[in-house]
Design a protein around this motif. Structure first.
Motif, PDB file in Angstrom:
ATOM      1  N   LYS A 145       9.614  -3.418  -3.904  1.00  0.00           N
ATOM      2  CA  LYS A 145      10.366  -2.432  -4.198  1.00  0.00           C
ATOM      3  C   LYS A 145       9.406  -1.357  -5.251  1.00  0.00           C
ATOM      4  N   ASP A 146       9.593  -0.117  -5.155  1.00  0.00           N
ATOM      5  CA  ASP A 146       8.839   0.739  -5.766  1.00  0.00           C
ATOM      6  C   ASP A 146       9.690   1.927  -6.574  1.00  0.00           C
ATOM      7  N   ASN A 147       9.204   2.316  -7.551  1.00  0.00           N
ATOM      8  CA  ASN A 147      10.030   3.475  -8.335  1.00  0.00           C
ATOM      9  C   ASN A 147       9.356   4.913  -7.994  1.00  0.00           C
TER      10      ASN A 147
ATOM     11  N   ARG B 232       6.266  10.490  10.234  1.00  0.00           N
ATOM     12  CA  ARG B 232       5.877  10.596   8.685  1.00  0.00           C
ATOM     13  C   ARG B 232       7.029  11.464   8.161  1.00  0.00           C
ATOM     14  N   VAL B 233       7.400  11.390   6.914  1.00  0.00           N
ATOM     15  CA  VAL B 233       8.447  12.522   6.172  1.00  0.00           C
ATOM     16  C   VAL B 233       7.721  13.531   6.042  1.00  0.00           C
ATOM     17  N   ASP B 234       6.475  13.381   5.380  1.00  0.00           N
ATOM     18  CA  ASP B 234       5.691  14.507   5.012  1.00  0.00           C
ATOM     19  C   ASP B 234       4.316  14.449   5.434  1.00  0.00           C
TER      20      ASP B 234
ATOM     21  N   ASP C  70       0.822  -1.307   0.027  1.00  0.00           N
ATOM     22  CA  ASP C  70      -0.042  -0.012  -0.105  1.00  0.00           C
ATOM     23  C   ASP C  70       0.812   1.340   0.004  1.00  0.00           C
ATOM     24  N   ASN C  71       1.838   1.160   0.896  1.00  0.00           N
ATOM     25  CA  ASN C  71       2.871   2.390   0.996  1.00  0.00           C
ATOM     26  C   ASN C  71       3.523   2.620  -0.656  1.00  0.00           C
ATOM     27  N   ALA C  72       4.034   1.480  -0.961  1.00  0.00           N
ATOM     28  CA  ALA C  72       4.809   1.350  -2.362  1.00  0.00           C
ATOM     29  C   ALA C  72       3.877   2.151  -3.570  1.00  0.00           C
ATOM     30  N   ILE C  73       2.403   1.899  -3.299  1.00  0.00           N
ATOM     31  CA  ILE C  73       1.630   2.335  -4.289  1.00  0.00           C
ATOM     32  C   ILE C  73       1.479   4.050  -4.085  1.00  0.00           C
ATOM     33  N   LYS C  74       0.926   4.323  -2.570  1.00  0.00           N
ATOM     34  CA  LYS C  74       0.980   5.771  -2.343  1.00  0.00           C
ATOM     35  C   LYS C  74       1.827   6.403  -2.521  1.00  0.00           C
ATOM     36  N   TYR C  75       3.083   5.910  -2.048  1.00  0.00           N
ATOM     37  CA  TYR C  75       4.132   6.939  -2.378  1.00  0.00           C
ATOM     38  C   TYR C  75       5.172   6.861  -3.646  1.00  0.00           C
ATOM     39  N   ASN C  76       4.212   6.397  -4.832  1.00  0.00           N
ATOM     40  CA  ASN C  76       4.606   6.224  -6.056  1.00  0.00           C
ATOM     41  C   ASN C  76       4.159   7.450  -7.146  1.00  0.00           C
TER      42      ASN C  76
ATOM     43  N   ARG D 273       1.054  15.057   3.395  1.00  0.00           N
ATOM     44  CA  ARG D 273       1.061  14.235   2.151  1.00  0.00           C
ATOM     45  C   ARG D 273       0.515  12.946   2.847  1.00  0.00           C
ATOM     46  N   SER D 274       0.733  12.291   4.069  1.00  0.00           N
ATOM     47  CA  SER D 274       0.516  11.022   4.370  1.00  0.00           C
ATOM     48  C   SER D 274      -0.975  10.999   4.843  1.00  0.00           C
ATOM     49  N   ARG D 275      -1.150  12.275   5.506  1.00  0.00           N
ATOM     50  CA  ARG D 275      -2.697  12.292   6.233  1.00  0.00           C
ATOM     51  C   ARG D 275      -3.509  12.643   4.832  1.00  0.00           C
TER      52      ARG D 275
ATOM     53  N   GLY E  99      -4.685   9.252   3.607  1.00  0.00           N
ATOM     54  CA  GLY E  99      -5.189   8.302   4.463  1.00  0.00           C
ATOM     55  C   GLY E  99      -4.018   7.556   5.415  1.00  0.00           C
ATOM     56  N   GLY E 100      -3.003   8.154   5.512  1.00  0.00           N
ATOM     57  CA  GLY E 100      -1.913   7.408   6.124  1.00  0.00           C
ATOM     58  C   GLY E 100      -2.227   7.649   7.662  1.00  0.00           C
ATOM     59  N   THR E 101      -1.705   6.994   8.663  1.00  0.00           N
ATOM     60  CA  THR E 101      -1.828   6.972  10.088  1.00  0.00           C
ATOM     61  C   THR E 101      -0.257   7.140  10.828  1.00  0.00           C
ATOM     62  N   GLY E 102       0.544   6.862  10.006  1.00  0.00           N
ATOM     63  CA  GLY E 102       1.903   7.075  10.531  1.00  0.00           C
ATOM     64  C   GLY E 102       2.185   5.639  11.353  1.00  0.00           C
ATOM     65  N   LEU E 103       1.276   4.728  11.323  1.00  0.00           N
ATOM     66  CA  LEU E 103       1.807   3.576  11.963  1.00  0.00           C
ATOM     67  C   LEU E 103       1.812   2.286  11.508  1.00  0.00           C
ATOM     68  N   GLY E 104       1.850   2.345   9.750  1.00  0.00           N
ATOM     69  CA  GLY E 104       1.813   1.177   9.129  1.00  0.00           C
ATOM     70  C   GLY E 104       3.309   0.602   9.204  1.00  0.00           C
ATOM     71  N   LEU E 105       4.234   1.122   9.066  1.00  0.00           N
ATOM     72  CA  LEU E 105       5.623   0.639   9.133  1.00  0.00           C
ATOM     73  C   LEU E 105       5.936   0.030  10.493  1.00  0.00           C
ATOM     74  N   SER E 106       5.565   0.955  11.342  1.00  0.00           N
ATOM     75  CA  SER E 106       5.764   0.461  12.962  1.00  0.00           C
ATOM     76  C   SER E 106       4.910  -0.883  13.028  1.00  0.00           C
TER      77      SER E 106
HETATM   78  P1  ADP Z   1       1.737   6.159   6.682  1.00  0.00           P
HETATM   79  O1  ADP Z   1       0.570   5.861   7.321  1.00  0.00           O
HETATM   80  O2  ADP Z   1       2.419   7.733   7.002  1.00  0.00           O
HETATM   81  O3  ADP Z   1       1.903   5.830   5.437  1.00  0.00           O
HETATM   82  P2  ADP Z   1       3.903   4.260   7.489  1.00  0.00           P
HETATM   83  O4  ADP Z   1       4.402   4.041   9.027  1.00  0.00           O
HETATM   84  O5  ADP Z   1       3.500   3.501   6.708  1.00  0.00           O
HETATM   85  O6  ADP Z   1       2.862   5.710   7.710  1.00  0.00           O
HETATM   86  O7  ADP Z   1       5.130   5.022   7.028  1.00  0.00           O
HETATM   87  C1  ADP Z   1       5.880   6.020   7.520  1.00  0.00           C
HETATM   88  C2  ADP Z   1       6.379   7.069   6.548  1.00  0.00           C
HETATM   89  O8  ADP Z   1       7.564   6.290   5.867  1.00  0.00           O
HETATM   90  C3  ADP Z   1       5.496   7.581   5.631  1.00  0.00           C
HETATM   91  O9  ADP Z   1       4.822   8.839   6.112  1.00  0.00           O
HETATM   92  C4  ADP Z   1       6.216   7.906   4.455  1.00  0.00           C
HETATM   93  O10 ADP Z   1       6.824   9.020   4.618  1.00  0.00           O
HETATM   94  C5  ADP Z   1       7.565   6.935   4.346  1.00  0.00           C
HETATM   95  N1  ADP Z   1       7.335   6.017   3.383  1.00  0.00           N
HETATM   96  C6  ADP Z   1       6.935   4.738   3.829  1.00  0.00           C
HETATM   97  N2  ADP Z   1       7.085   3.806   2.687  1.00  0.00           N
HETATM   98  C7  ADP Z   1       7.540   4.826   1.686  1.00  0.00           C
HETATM   99  C8  ADP Z   1       7.705   4.250   0.441  1.00  0.00           C
HETATM  100  N3  ADP Z   1       7.514   2.974  -0.142  1.00  0.00           N
HETATM  101  N4  ADP Z   1       8.198   5.305  -0.441  1.00  0.00           N
HETATM  102  C9  ADP Z   1       8.525   6.406   0.127  1.00  0.00           C
HETATM  103  N5  ADP Z   1       8.203   6.712   1.453  1.00  0.00           N
HETATM  104  C10 ADP Z   1       7.837   5.937   2.374  1.00  0.00           C
END
Ligand code: ADP
Length: 256
Positions: free
Chosen positions: A188-190, A208-210, A160-166, A213-215, A218-225
């Motif tokens: 892996k995304d480009n 979250r980096v941005d 989902d992140n790889a699509i969202k941040y693509n 943008r994440s909000r 629909g991002g919560t900032g918890l996905g990767l955690s």
């Molecule tokens: P979010 O809900 O904001 O996506 P995540 O915990 O999933 O929260 O990711 C934390 C942050 O890492 C994201 O806000 C984004 O800035 C960055 N990130 C995660 N995956 C990617 C990705 N594939 N490409 C670029 N940035 C990413």
């Protein structure tokens, strides 16, 4: 540091020594700090959509409801914010469940290919909408002994992140294979990539980096955690390499 005088019954030895007990509270303090930060982040994250919902309801009540177009627009925003709250609560619950390992009783043997298929079915709509191509290669007959929902969630969050941040019309490569008693999952995304300075922190809760943008996505900032907790709970590890403007690659290794 507590200095405790030794008590003795012998009259000759009164106060003849002491015991020094040293309690290292560094870790306890750290844990306490993490907990406090988490609660304050959760409160803030829950308050933001709630404040917005209440604001729009207030505006509707004080007259905006008379204009149907405006009312529909505001109701849509309320709907989106309510959905955001529900996703956030769901993520928080998941994180605490994984931490307390309540669901690990559901462990069974699963074929990875079936799990990946379910995940792709779920995410096909989102990727098609953005024109992002999902390029998938999964080795046949890899079995994992784990909680199905957890493995599924791990993949959903990464893909989902790889699509969202693509970028529009980008690509996401998904590879799963087995090597030397380890299962490798590669996503892996480009897409937009992540600057070096943020990489050490992206697995932190709510980082979250941005933020904007994440909000908006629909991002919560918890996905990767959540991903990191799942990987840790199976004694695996996760690595990331990323280049701004070029893309990001996550490699997960789980014991087979
Ligand atoms: P979010 O809900 O904001 O996506 P995540 O915990 O999933 O929260 O990711 C934390 C942050 O890492 C994201 O806000 C984004 O800035 C960055 N990130 C995660 N995956 C990617 C990705 N594939 N490409 C670029 N940035 C990413």
């Amino acid at each position: 540091v507590y200095a405790t005088p030794i008590k003795t019954n012998s009259p000759k030895q009164i106060n003849s020594g002491g015991i020094v007990t040293i309690h290292d509270v560094t870790n306890l303090k750290k844990l306490e700090q993490i907990r406090t930060e988490f609660v304050s982040n959760v409160t803030h994250e829950l308050k933001t959509p709630l404040t917005s919902i209440r604001g729009f309801i207030e505006t509707l009540k004080s007259g905006a409801i008379e204009d149907k177009n405006v009312a529909v627009k505001f109701l849509d925003i309320i709907d989106i914010e309510a959905e955001r709250l529900s996703i956030l609560i769901n993520d928080i619950l998941q994180l605490s469940e994984i931490e307390s390992r309540q669901r690990d009783s559901d462990i069974a043997c699963h074929n990875i290919k079936d799990i990946v298929k379910e995940v792709l079915d779920m995410l096909q709509g989102v990727s098609a909408k953005k024109g992002v191509k999902l390029d998938v290669e999964v080795e046949e007959d890899i079995k994992v002994n784990a909680n199905r929902n957890r493995i599924k969630q791990m993949l959903i969050n990464l893909i989902d992140n790889a699509i969202k941040y693509n970028f529009e019309n980008g690509t996401v490569e998904i590879r799963v294979y087995k090597k030397e008693a380890k299962i490798f999952f590669i996503v892996k995304d480009n897409g937009i990539g992540i600057d070096d300075q943020h990489i050490p922190r992206i697995f932190e809760r709510f980082y979250r980096v941005d933020k904007g943008r994440s909000r908006n996505m629909g991002g919560t900032g918890l996905g990767l955690s959540i991903v990191k907790h799942i990987v840790n709970s199976y004694n695996g590890n996760i690595n990331i390499t990323s280049k701004p403007g070029k893309g990001t690659e996550f490699i997960i290794q789980l014991p087979a």
